[in-house]
Design an enzyme around this catalytic site. Structure first.
Site, PDB file in Angstrom:
ATOM      1  N   ASP A  10       0.862  -1.183   0.000  1.00  0.00           N
ATOM      2  CA  ASP A  10       0.000   0.000   0.000  1.00  0.00           C
ATOM      3  C   ASP A  10       0.894   1.227   0.000  1.00  0.00           C
ATOM      4  O   ASP A  10       2.110   1.135   0.242  1.00  0.00           O
ATOM      5  CB  ASP A  10      -0.916  -0.014   1.232  1.00  0.00           C
ATOM      6  CG  ASP A  10      -1.883   1.176   1.249  1.00  0.00           C
ATOM      7  OD1 ASP A  10      -2.442   1.498   0.188  1.00  0.00           O
ATOM      8  OD2 ASP A  10      -2.065   1.787   2.314  1.00  0.00           O
ATOM      9  N   SER A  11       0.279   2.379  -0.234  1.00  0.00           N
ATOM     10  CA  SER A  11       1.036   3.628  -0.230  1.00  0.00           C
ATOM     11  C   SER A  11       1.530   3.981   1.167  1.00  0.00           C
ATOM     12  O   SER A  11       2.421   4.815   1.316  1.00  0.00           O
ATOM     13  CB  SER A  11       0.165   4.771  -0.757  1.00  0.00           C
ATOM     14  OG  SER A  11      -0.971   4.942   0.065  1.00  0.00           O
ATOM     15  N   CYS A  73      -4.258  -0.949  -2.194  1.00  0.00           N
ATOM     16  CA  CYS A  73      -4.318   0.500  -2.385  1.00  0.00           C
ATOM     17  C   CYS A  73      -5.285   0.751  -3.526  1.00  0.00           C
ATOM     18  O   CYS A  73      -5.091   0.231  -4.634  1.00  0.00           O
ATOM     19  CB  CYS A  73      -2.937   1.046  -2.729  1.00  0.00           C
ATOM     20  SG  CYS A  73      -2.900   2.785  -3.216  1.00  0.00           S
ATOM     21  N   GLU A 152      -2.905   8.408   8.869  1.00  0.00           N
ATOM     22  CA  GLU A 152      -1.478   8.180   9.090  1.00  0.00           C
ATOM     23  C   GLU A 152      -0.978   8.863  10.367  1.00  0.00           C
ATOM     24  O   GLU A 152       0.008   8.428  10.958  1.00  0.00           O
ATOM     25  CB  GLU A 152      -0.677   8.678   7.879  1.00  0.00           C
ATOM     26  CG  GLU A 152      -0.902   7.899   6.602  1.00  0.00           C
ATOM     27  CD  GLU A 152       0.003   6.686   6.462  1.00  0.00           C
ATOM     28  OE1 GLU A 152       1.109   6.701   7.039  1.00  0.00           O
ATOM     29  OE2 GLU A 152      -0.403   5.713   5.790  1.00  0.00           O
ATOM     30  N   CYS A 184     -10.755   3.492   0.077  1.00  0.00           N
ATOM     31  CA  CYS A 184      -9.331   3.653   0.383  1.00  0.00           C
ATOM     32  C   CYS A 184      -9.062   2.810   1.614  1.00  0.00           C
ATOM     33  O   CYS A 184      -9.855   2.848   2.574  1.00  0.00           O
ATOM     34  CB  CYS A 184      -8.992   5.122   0.657  1.00  0.00           C
ATOM     35  SG  CYS A 184      -7.288   5.398   1.219  1.00  0.00           S
ATOM     36  N   HIS A 186      -7.089   3.147   3.929  1.00  0.00           N
ATOM     37  CA  HIS A 186      -6.875   3.924   5.159  1.00  0.00           C
ATOM     38  C   HIS A 186      -8.195   4.233   5.874  1.00  0.00           C
ATOM     39  O   HIS A 186      -8.224   4.418   7.091  1.00  0.00           O
ATOM     40  CB  HIS A 186      -6.191   5.261   4.849  1.00  0.00           C
ATOM     41  CG  HIS A 186      -4.736   5.165   4.547  1.00  0.00           C
ATOM     42  ND1 HIS A 186      -4.258   4.692   3.355  1.00  0.00           N
ATOM     43  CD2 HIS A 186      -3.641   5.479   5.299  1.00  0.00           C
ATOM     44  CE1 HIS A 186      -2.936   4.743   3.360  1.00  0.00           C
ATOM     45  NE2 HIS A 186      -2.541   5.202   4.532  1.00  0.00           N
TER      46      HIS A 186
END
Length: 268
Positions: A10-11, A73, A152, A184, A186
């Protein structure tokens, strides 16, 4: 049977929400995770840049002798999956199709919302997939670029997260959607805040669980399941600070990470 690990990337840290579901569903499978935290987010980058990053991430994972790749992602899935699947000899799973299928299955009024990064939303990939599955569906999308840095930073349910969600989600509430795709990986970290803003009548689709089910089924169909009954192991790699990765990653995963390693992804 195949005891090689599954590779997931993932990013940043968001893909750990997919890893978490994978580990619960497949307790005997070893996994290698790479979070490109030094270049997060992918969602604001050009398609060409995302493809470049994706190929580097995959090249690194391939060096770990993996048997399957999970593109955890949404932006990388939207920009790169068609290219990637035709160049690798191992199975590749993206996160968009499983999420779209779940949304169509869950929606009663066929009014479906999608939130994601700017890159994912502008690609129109979710609208395309959902409309292919149900041409009568109404799909409404909203880019929520600040959700990734909030996740994050570990700011999942504070006042800033709530105010940001209220601003982003207001147009979707007006459309009276009954299902919202967290487009997403996240975003499940902000699920409590998103649910609070959207209200109890809106079902939230977390693609992580759906991806894990697809992966389990594909491993079985291809006879790639691990033959070991031993407890799974997971390796963690990042392109940025291992200390931050371990600290926040432990919260993402719900258990302590203490052995992350930093790599120079530009070498791949």
């Amino acid at each position: 049977m195949d005891n090689r690990p599954i590779g997931i990337f993932d990013s940043g840290l968001g893909g750990l929400t997919v890893l978490k579901e994978m580990r619960k569903l497949m307790p005997h499978e070893d996994m290698v995770y790479f979070g490109d935290c030094g270049r997060v987010p992918y969602g604001t980058k050009s398609k060409e840049t995302v493809i470049k990053y994706t190929m580097q991430d995959i090249k690194f994972l391939m060096s770990k002798n993996i048997k399957m790749i999970i593109i955890a992602c949404n932006t990388a899935s939207a920009c790169s999956f068609e290219l990637v699947k035709g160049t690798l000899s191992i199975p590749v799973i993206e996160v968009i199709d499983p999420g779209a299928n779940a949304a169509v299955r869950e929606s009663a009024n066929r009014k479906i919302g999608v939130i994601g990064t700017t890159g994912t939303v502008s690609s129109g990939i979710y609208e395309k997939e959902i409309m292919n599955l149900n041409p009568k569906a109404e799909v409404y999308s909203a880019a929520c670029p600040l959700f990734v840095p909030l996740a994050e930073e570990g700011w999942w349910d504070n006042e800033i997260a709530v105010k940001t969600a209220e601003e982003y989600l207001a147009p979707l509430k007006e459309k009276e959607i009954d299902t919202l795709v967290l487009g997403c990986t996240h975003y499940p970290l902000l699920q409590k805040t998103i649910a609070k803003v959207m209200g109890g009548n809106v079902k939230l689709v977390n693609s992580g669980f759906e991806v894990a089910k697809v992966a389990e089924s594909l491993l079985k169909d291809l006879d790639l399941q691990s033959g070991s009954d031993s407890k799974q192991t997971s390796e963690f790699y990042t392109s940025d600070s291992t200390e931050k990765f371990e600290l926040l990653g432990s919260s993402f995963l719900g258990e302590k990470i203490s052995s992350a390693k930093k790599i120079d992804i530009e070498k791949y």
